[in-house]
Design an enzyme around this catalytic site. Sequence first.
Site, mmCIF file in Angstrom:
data_model
loop_
_atom_site.group_PDB
_atom_site.id
_atom_site.type_symbol
_atom_site.label_atom_id
_atom_site.label_comp_id
_atom_site.label_asym_id
_atom_site.label_seq_id
_atom_site.Cartn_x
_atom_site.Cartn_y
_atom_site.Cartn_z
ATOM 1 N N ALA A 51 -10.026 22.332 -19.325
ATOM 2 C CA ALA A 51 -11.244 22.646 -18.426
ATOM 3 C C ALA A 51 -11.904 24.008 -18.529
ATOM 4 C CB ALA A 51 -11.003 22.247 -17.052
ATOM 5 N N TYR A 52 -11.068 25.174 -18.426
ATOM 6 C CA TYR A 52 -11.384 26.428 -18.589
ATOM 7 C C TYR A 52 -11.943 27.009 -19.801
ATOM 8 C CZ TYR A 52 -11.104 31.578 -18.222
ATOM 9 O OH TYR A 52 -11.158 33.097 -18.460
ATOM 10 N N SER A 53 -11.267 26.549 -20.835
ATOM 11 C CA SER A 53 -11.798 26.629 -22.174
ATOM 12 C C SER A 53 -12.814 25.970 -22.588
ATOM 13 C CB SER A 53 -10.553 26.426 -23.227
ATOM 14 O OG SER A 53 -11.063 26.591 -24.467
ATOM 15 N N SER A 64 -15.241 25.475 -20.324
ATOM 16 C CA SER A 64 -16.251 26.003 -19.713
ATOM 17 C C SER A 64 -16.783 27.395 -20.514
ATOM 18 C CB SER A 64 -16.131 26.358 -18.115
ATOM 19 O OG SER A 64 -14.866 27.523 -18.446
ATOM 20 N N LYS A 65 -15.683 27.885 -21.073
ATOM 21 C CA LYS A 65 -15.892 29.280 -21.684
ATOM 22 C C LYS A 65 -16.500 29.134 -23.069
ATOM 23 C CE LYS A 65 -14.830 32.132 -18.481
ATOM 24 N NZ LYS A 65 -15.825 33.173 -17.831
#
Length: 256
Positions: free
Chosen positions: A163-165, A167-168
Amino acid sequence: MPLPTSLDGLETPAQTRVAIVTGGSRGIGRRTVGRLAADGYDVVVGYAGNHGEAEAAVKEAVTAGARAIAVRADVADEYAVEALFDAAEAEFGGVDVVVHAAGRAHMAPIAELDLAVLDDLHRTNIRGTFVVAQQAVRRVRRGGAIVTFSTSVVGLAFPNYGAYSASKGAVEALTLILARELRGRDVTANAVAPGPTATDLFLDGKDEETIARLAAQPPLERLGTPADIAEVVAFLASPAGHWINGQVVRANGGIV
């Protein structure tokens, strides 16, 4: 014959550059505030909620010789971000550099991630970047710079960072398009993508074995520091770094 820049023939002092740093109360953002202050910028410290830490960042900037203020703003709230930029213009007369360091991280396997957490993560990292970028495009003066934050995990594809990756990855795409949309403005847009960096956000919840394993990955065999990343940001924000545009700078000590 060149014309004098003032009536008495003396050069007019150069205009002080003004920087907004979101997420400026902690971690990489906090170190960037100090680094830009040392370079002579007036600085606006954008923060989400910790007023004490934001004021401490302001004091550090003032100690470095800068003028500085702290302004609270949820980066995903377009009205709050508009007010943040208004405050910068009212206090210092304009904006030359925007460093969007505010962000949120959460690690979990894709199959197990709570979708409410996903929504919160993307609200800050994607919508927040978009909202700040909108104001930056409208306000940053010629010769200025916009610096967003991605992560080297976009390329490294570590498990639990889905999820973090994601978004980035959106931040990277947005930033590269932003650079092209700024054609003719003499304003650059770049993303900095740190590797493992010793911030509270990164260290939280990790045991010593995990930290040691991550620190051993770069050929330089250590974790990055907020100062390492702030140096990259300061270069991209400076006239010396102005020919770098529309790039993702993977500041990770050589992890591949």
